[in-house]
Design an enzyme around this catalytic site. Structure first.
Site, PDB file in Angstrom:
ATOM      1  N   GLY A  30       0.834  -1.198   0.000  1.00 33.52           N
ATOM      2  CA  GLY A  30       0.000   0.000   0.000  1.00 33.52           C
ATOM      3  C   GLY A  30       0.862   1.239   0.000  1.00 33.52           C
ATOM      4  O   GLY A  30       1.939   1.268  -0.611  1.00 33.52           O
ATOM      5  N   GLY A  42       4.199   0.243   1.913  1.00 33.36           N
ATOM      6  CA  GLY A  42       4.851  -0.901   1.268  1.00 33.36           C
ATOM      7  C   GLY A  42       5.365  -0.592  -0.113  1.00 33.36           C
ATOM      8  O   GLY A  42       6.472  -1.017  -0.491  1.00 33.36           O
ATOM      9  N   SER A  43       4.599   0.171  -0.897  1.00 37.18           N
ATOM     10  CA  SER A  43       5.034   0.500  -2.256  1.00 37.18           C
ATOM     11  C   SER A  43       6.294   1.358  -2.233  1.00 37.18           C
ATOM     12  O   SER A  43       7.178   1.207  -3.089  1.00 37.18           O
ATOM     13  CB  SER A  43       3.916   1.230  -3.015  1.00 37.18           C
ATOM     14  OG  SER A  43       3.579   2.446  -2.383  1.00 37.18           O
ATOM     15  N   ALA A  59       4.016  -9.704  -0.834  1.00 39.42           N
ATOM     16  CA  ALA A  59       2.709 -10.304  -0.591  1.00 39.42           C
ATOM     17  C   ALA A  59       1.628  -9.230  -0.612  1.00 39.42           C
ATOM     18  O   ALA A  59       1.745  -8.198   0.054  1.00 39.42           O
ATOM     19  CB  ALA A  59       2.696 -11.026   0.746  1.00 39.42           C
ATOM     20  N   GLU A  70      10.868   0.853  14.360  1.00 38.96           N
ATOM     21  CA  GLU A  70      11.011   2.313  14.416  1.00 38.96           C
ATOM     22  C   GLU A  70       9.850   3.036  13.737  1.00 38.96           C
ATOM     23  O   GLU A  70       9.369   4.071  14.219  1.00 38.96           O
ATOM     24  CB  GLU A  70      12.323   2.743  13.765  1.00 38.96           C
ATOM     25  CG  GLU A  70      12.575   4.244  13.752  1.00 38.96           C
ATOM     26  CD  GLU A  70      12.817   4.806  15.147  1.00 38.96           C
ATOM     27  OE1 GLU A  70      12.023   5.665  15.581  1.00 38.96           O
ATOM     28  OE2 GLU A  70      13.783   4.363  15.806  1.00 38.96           O
ATOM     29  N   ILE A  95      10.417  10.200  11.941  1.00 39.85           N
ATOM     30  CA  ILE A  95      11.161  10.766  13.066  1.00 39.85           C
ATOM     31  C   ILE A  95      11.869   9.652  13.830  1.00 39.85           C
ATOM     32  O   ILE A  95      11.225   8.715  14.313  1.00 39.85           O
ATOM     33  CB  ILE A  95      10.225  11.520  14.029  1.00 39.85           C
ATOM     34  CG1 ILE A  95       9.473  12.619  13.289  1.00 39.85           C
ATOM     35  CG2 ILE A  95      11.013  12.102  15.194  1.00 39.85           C
ATOM     36  CD1 ILE A  95       8.386  13.267  14.122  1.00 39.85           C
ATOM     37  N   ASP A 135      -5.059   5.773  17.924  1.00 40.05           N
ATOM     38  CA  ASP A 135      -3.745   5.736  17.270  1.00 40.05           C
ATOM     39  C   ASP A 135      -2.661   6.287  18.193  1.00 40.05           C
ATOM     40  O   ASP A 135      -1.607   5.669  18.384  1.00 40.05           O
ATOM     41  CB  ASP A 135      -3.808   6.540  15.966  1.00 40.05           C
ATOM     42  CG  ASP A 135      -2.459   6.653  15.272  1.00 40.05           C
ATOM     43  OD1 ASP A 135      -2.091   5.730  14.538  1.00 40.05           O
ATOM     44  OD2 ASP A 135      -1.772   7.678  15.475  1.00 40.05           O
ATOM     45  N   LYS A 185       0.771   4.474  20.276  1.00 41.85           N
ATOM     46  CA  LYS A 185       2.124   5.021  20.210  1.00 41.85           C
ATOM     47  C   LYS A 185       2.630   5.400  21.600  1.00 41.85           C
ATOM     48  O   LYS A 185       3.812   5.215  21.912  1.00 41.85           O
ATOM     49  CB  LYS A 185       2.139   6.232  19.272  1.00 41.85           C
ATOM     50  CG  LYS A 185       1.830   5.860  17.822  1.00 41.85           C
ATOM     51  CD  LYS A 185       1.581   7.082  16.961  1.00 41.85           C
ATOM     52  CE  LYS A 185       1.261   6.686  15.533  1.00 41.85           C
ATOM     53  NZ  LYS A 185       0.907   7.855  14.688  1.00 41.85           N
TER      54      LYS A 185
END
EC number: 1.1.1.3
Length: 430
Positions: free
Chosen positions: A9, A12-13, A40, A126, A133, A198, A202
């Site tokens: 996506g 990944g791309s 994949a 990371e 960052i 989200d 984190k």
């Protein structure tokens, strides 16, 4: 070094692109050729941002990670399953893993860390926090000889964009959210961002690394920004502050004198003089405080395909070097094993707006309610509006439990019509 990529996506791309375009440079940095072994995907026919060489795409992710010739696996599909099963299969099969999966690390990191240790392989992540960052590696390695006491951060670009627009243009929440969606900063369903899920994931990761204690997303107190109004933002401006959604991880001493970890995510007012106040639009920043190093701030793009892929490739180069040297990097550090303190024991300041009847004696009743619960008032102002008035109180430091008891007391007073806003004040001196 053969690399398998799970997901193609937005992130990944870009990982695939960098692996293909910078293969010679990566080989020089690693000390051996870095070759893409397979990618994949869910659907072979889907449109992609990068052209994947023929024969490398597959829908069988499980078979890809179990291949004997795969040395490194990059997981950028997100979510809990099948990501967890695929990472565990990769580690059990002898591959090291790089992941950008904040939700999985925050929910079940210990399982992954234990599997990596058992397999004598690396598991790096990371890219799971703050995009490009570099913050996890400094916490895990650069500050390993220091005592970190606090990590304070803006770690969600969507909410920072929304709150920044509310501050600079006077827009309401819905209007700012709509603009964020039009510009691609917010998803069609923005719940994970605007409700703080989200950022909470984190925060769990940051607290775990900073304080050498296992902290999961469920341990993090969470409030989103959906209740933040244009009035709250204006009130913050009146006292020289700006509203930000903050992830706050701190070492605290509980009422019994035992040290513990406080981890929370919520909107807060911070002084405009604070370094985090100048973080605009969809950018992220993480502010750390430690005994020897003092105050440090890490700033940059916290999301996006290419910035996140940069963090992924940084981890990939490190673990590829480790593979060639037949070693592994630093694993999980949870030796402190501190208690995660309940939100009620968290100490901070508060900004409270109260609609009251405009009559004699109301001010003293409100002040008495604060005093009875041990919440000292730093500043109080009154704004009249005909038969009613609004009191705005800024407190000195008090526990969250004391503040909640005070709010319950105020709501029982006949002269109090409504407590319209309660917001924490962070980052400034008393």
């Amino acid at each position: 070094m053969k690399v398998a990529v799970l997901g193609c996506g937005s992130v990944g791309s870009q990982v695939v692109r960098l692996l293909l375009e910078q293969s010679d440079e990566l080989a020089a940095r690693v000390g051996a050729p870095v070759e893409l072994a397979g990618v994949a995907v869910r659907r072979l026919e889907a449109a992609r941002e990068v052209e994947v060489p023929e024969g490398l795409l597959t829908t069988d992710a499980d078979a890809l990670v179990r291949r004997d010739d795969v040395d490194l696996v990059v997981e950028v599909i997100g979510g809990i399953e099948p990501a967890r099963s695929l990472i565990l299969a990769a580690l059990e099969g002898g591959a090291s893993v790089v992941s950008a999966n904040k939700a999985l690390v925050a929910e079940d990191g210990p399982t992954l860390f234990d599997a990596a240790q058992k397999a004598e392989r690396d598991f790096y992540y990371e890219a799971a926090v703050a995009g490009a960052i570099p913050i996890l590696r400094p916490l895990r390695e650069s500050l390993a000889g220091d005592n970190v006491s606090r990590v304070l951060g803006i770690v969600n670009g969507t909410t920072n964009f929304i709150l920044d627009k509310m501050d600079t243009s006077g827009a309401g929440f819905e209007e700012a959210l709509e603009e964020a969606q039009e510009l691609g900063y917010a998803e069609a369903d923005p719940t994970a961002d605007v409700e703080g899920f989200d950022a909470a994931a984190k925060a769990a990761i940051l607290a775990s690394l900073a304080f050498h204690t296992r902290v999961s997303a469920s341990d993090v107190y969470r409030e989103g920004i959906t209740e933040v109004t244009a009035g709250d933002v204006a009130s913050a401006r009146d006292i020289g502050c700006v509203v930000k959604l903050l992830a706050l991880c701190e070492l605290r001493t509980g009422p019994d004198g035992e040290r513990g970890v406080s981890a929370r995510v919520h909107p807060a007012m911070i002084p405009r003089s604070h370094p985090l106040a100048s973080v605009r639009e969809a950018y992220n920043a993480v502010f750390t405080e430690s005994e020897a190093a003092g105050q440090l701030m890490f700033y940059g793009p916290g999301a996006g395909g290419a910035p996140t892929a940069s963090a992924v490739l940084g981890d990939l180069v490190t673990i590829a070097r480790n593979r060639l040297a037949h070693t592994t990097g630093a694993g999980e550090s949870a030796h402190a094993d501190l208690t995660v303190l309940p939100m009620g024991e968290t100490v901070t300041r508060y900004h409270v707006a109260i609609d009251v009847d405009d009559k004699v004696g109301v001010l003293s009743q409100v002040a008495m309610a604060f005093a009875e619960h041990g919440v000292s008032i730093q500043n109080l102002r009154q704004e009249g509006r005909g038969d009613d008035a609004q009191l705005v109180v800024v407190s000195h430091e008090a526990t969250d439990a004391q503040l909640r008891e005070t709010m319950q007391h105020l709501e029982q007073l006949e002269s109090v019509r409504e407590v319209t806003s309660v917001m924490r004040v962070e980052g400034g001196a008393e």
